[in-house]
Design a protein around this motif. Structure first.
Motif, PDB file in Angstrom:
ATOM      1  N   GLU A 135       0.782  -1.395  -0.153  1.00 12.49           N
ATOM      2  CA  GLU A 135      -0.610  -0.054   0.109  1.00 12.49           C
ATOM      3  C   GLU A 135       1.133   1.618  -0.139  1.00 12.49           C
ATOM      4  O   GLU A 135       0.115   2.481  -0.806  1.00 12.49           O
ATOM      5  CB  GLU A 135      -1.142  -0.306   0.932  1.00 12.49           C
ATOM      6  CG  GLU A 135      -2.811  -0.550   0.942  1.00 12.49           C
ATOM      7  CD  GLU A 135      -3.131  -0.505   2.318  1.00 12.49           C
ATOM      8  OE1 GLU A 135      -3.996   0.519   2.169  1.00 12.49           O
ATOM      9  OE2 GLU A 135      -3.183  -1.381   2.886  1.00 12.49           O
ATOM     10  N   VAL A 136       2.142   1.069   0.052  1.00 10.88           N
ATOM     11  CA  VAL A 136       2.228   2.563   0.161  1.00 10.88           C
ATOM     12  C   VAL A 136       4.242   2.168   0.290  1.00 10.88           C
ATOM     13  O   VAL A 136       5.228   2.843   0.056  1.00 10.88           O
ATOM     14  CB  VAL A 136       3.596   2.990   2.156  1.00 10.88           C
ATOM     15  CG1 VAL A 136       1.501   2.676   3.152  1.00 10.88           C
ATOM     16  CG2 VAL A 136       3.234   1.155   3.275  1.00 10.88           C
ATOM     17  N   LEU A 151       4.409   7.761   6.211  1.00  6.22           N
ATOM     18  CA  LEU A 151       2.986   7.750   4.956  1.00  6.22           C
ATOM     19  C   LEU A 151       1.967   6.748   5.436  1.00  6.22           C
ATOM     20  O   LEU A 151       0.921   7.660   4.733  1.00  6.22           O
ATOM     21  CB  LEU A 151       3.296   6.800   3.309  1.00  6.22           C
ATOM     22  CG  LEU A 151       4.773   7.711   2.845  1.00  6.22           C
ATOM     23  CD1 LEU A 151       4.646   7.312   1.007  1.00  6.22           C
ATOM     24  CD2 LEU A 151       3.390   9.087   1.761  1.00  6.22           C
ATOM     25  N   HIS A 154      -0.097   8.876   7.497  1.00  7.66           N
ATOM     26  CA  HIS A 154      -0.361  10.714   6.643  1.00  7.66           C
ATOM     27  C   HIS A 154      -1.571  10.115   6.311  1.00  7.66           C
ATOM     28  O   HIS A 154      -2.287  11.360   5.994  1.00  7.66           O
ATOM     29  CB  HIS A 154       0.892  10.786   5.509  1.00  7.66           C
ATOM     30  CG  HIS A 154       0.133  11.817   4.245  1.00  7.66           C
ATOM     31  ND1 HIS A 154      -0.653  12.772   4.913  1.00  7.66           N
ATOM     32  CD2 HIS A 154      -0.166  11.218   2.942  1.00  7.66           C
ATOM     33  CE1 HIS A 154      -0.033  13.885   3.691  1.00  7.66           C
ATOM     34  NE2 HIS A 154      -1.130  13.215   2.148  1.00  7.66           N
ATOM     35  N   LYS A 155      -1.544   8.548   5.745  1.00  9.26           N
ATOM     36  CA  LYS A 155      -3.224   8.586   4.856  1.00  9.26           C
ATOM     37  C   LYS A 155      -3.696   7.800   5.762  1.00  9.26           C
ATOM     38  O   LYS A 155      -5.280   8.610   5.412  1.00  9.26           O
ATOM     39  CB  LYS A 155      -2.256   7.064   4.158  1.00  9.26           C
ATOM     40  CG  LYS A 155      -2.151   7.439   2.012  1.00  9.26           C
ATOM     41  CD  LYS A 155      -1.640   5.971   2.001  1.00  9.26           C
ATOM     42  CE  LYS A 155      -0.270   6.318   1.104  1.00  9.26           C
ATOM     43  NZ  LYS A 155      -1.607   6.821  -0.506  1.00  9.26           N
ATOM     44  N   GLU A 160      -7.505   7.934   4.037  1.00  6.45           N
ATOM     45  CA  GLU A 160      -6.963   7.136   2.708  1.00  6.45           C
ATOM     46  C   GLU A 160      -7.415   5.956   2.801  1.00  6.45           C
ATOM     47  O   GLU A 160      -6.668   5.255   2.269  1.00  6.45           O
ATOM     48  CB  GLU A 160      -5.959   8.304   2.023  1.00  6.45           C
ATOM     49  CG  GLU A 160      -6.124   9.366   1.392  1.00  6.45           C
ATOM     50  CD  GLU A 160      -4.852  10.322   1.256  1.00  6.45           C
ATOM     51  OE1 GLU A 160      -3.817   9.657   0.766  1.00  6.45           O
ATOM     52  OE2 GLU A 160      -4.905  11.283   0.820  1.00  6.45           O
ATOM     53  N   LEU A 161      -6.877   5.225   4.215  1.00  8.24           N
ATOM     54  CA  LEU A 161      -6.800   4.038   4.542  1.00  8.24           C
ATOM     55  C   LEU A 161      -7.968   3.642   3.875  1.00  8.24           C
ATOM     56  O   LEU A 161      -9.425   3.922   5.774  1.00  8.24           O
ATOM     57  CB  LEU A 161      -6.176   3.251   5.471  1.00  8.24           C
ATOM     58  CG  LEU A 161      -4.806   4.285   5.059  1.00  8.24           C
ATOM     59  CD1 LEU A 161      -3.619   4.101   6.856  1.00  8.24           C
ATOM     60  CD2 LEU A 161      -4.124   3.543   4.449  1.00  8.24           C
TER      61      LEU A 161
END
Length: 237
Positions: A135-136, A151, A154-155, A160-161
């Motif tokens: 995913e990252v 990240l 951050h996500k 965003e997850l």
């Protein structure tokens, strides 16, 4: 030069065919030369047009076969790239990253991520761990750099997850105070502070807080040393 030579051979072939005395071996040689010239021209065009695509495909094949050398990411400044986090939060993330980077190579690989999730009380399957990294994993090296680790948070903070994402579970179970509701939601103290202060003044305030903390620790060390000297002198009298 090659084209001129080919033209001469073709002219010779026509002359021989018109005279009816062309030798079979010579005709075949002319045909082979023409075919070789055509193949060479096609190869040059292909190499020129598809060099970049070919390099990308080779890189992907090496990654799939496990033979690719990891590309080192450029040095980055987490404080400027991840401005939504405070210095203290980033330092907490860095401590957590180093804690589980048992190989001390600057990366968290699959087995280290497995241990991390077990310690957090949310063990994952082998496939689940691979999906978490994927995913990252921006450079496709199959492990997490510190930037890729940041990240995750951050996500998570930006929403965003997916809810069933192992990375979201990691972010929630970590003891780092980062909003999981979204960076702009102003849901907790950190977001309220971030909106109340400009980035510059906030950065300066954090630097000053760190300096004050170091001064306080130094004063405490001085007091302990002074107390020890007094105690030692009392025993030596």
């Amino acid at each position: 030069m090659a084209s001129q030579e080919l033209a001469q051979k073709l002219q010779r072939r026509l002359q021989l065919e018109e005279s009816g005395v062309a030798a079979e071996g010579e005709v075949e040689a002319v045909k082979d030369a023409a075919a070789a010239e055509e193949v060479e021209d096609r190869s040059c065009l292909t190499a020129s047009a598809g060099a970049e695509l070919s390099a990308k495909l080779c890189r992907r094949q090496d990654i799939n076969e496990g033979a690719a050398q990891p590309r080192r990411a450029a040095v980055f400044n987490p404080y400027t790239e991840f401005k939504e986090f405070s210095r203290r939060q980033i330092k907490d993330m860095e401590r957590m990253f180093r804690l589980y980077d048992s190989g001390r190579d600057g990366y968290i690989d699959l087995m280290e991520l497995k241990l991390m999730m077990e310690k957090l009380g949310a063990p994952q399957t082998h496939l689940g761990l691979k999906n978490m990294i994927k995913e990252v994993d921006e450079d496709f090296d199959g492990k997490l750099s510190f930037r890729e680790f940041l990240l995750i948070f951050h996500k998570a903070a930006a929403g965003e997850l997916e809810e069933d994402s192992g990375l979201l579970t990691l972010a929630k179970l970590s003891e780092i105070d980062v909003s999981i509701e979204g960076v702009k939601g102003a849901k907790n103290f950190f977001e309220a502070k971030a909106q109340a202060l400009s980035s510059a003044s906030k950065f300066e305030a954090e630097i000053k807080a760190e300096q004050d903390e170091r001064k306080r620790e130094e004063e405490e060390r001085k007091h302990r040393r002074a107390a020890f000297r007094e105690l030692k002198s009392a025993f030596t009298q």
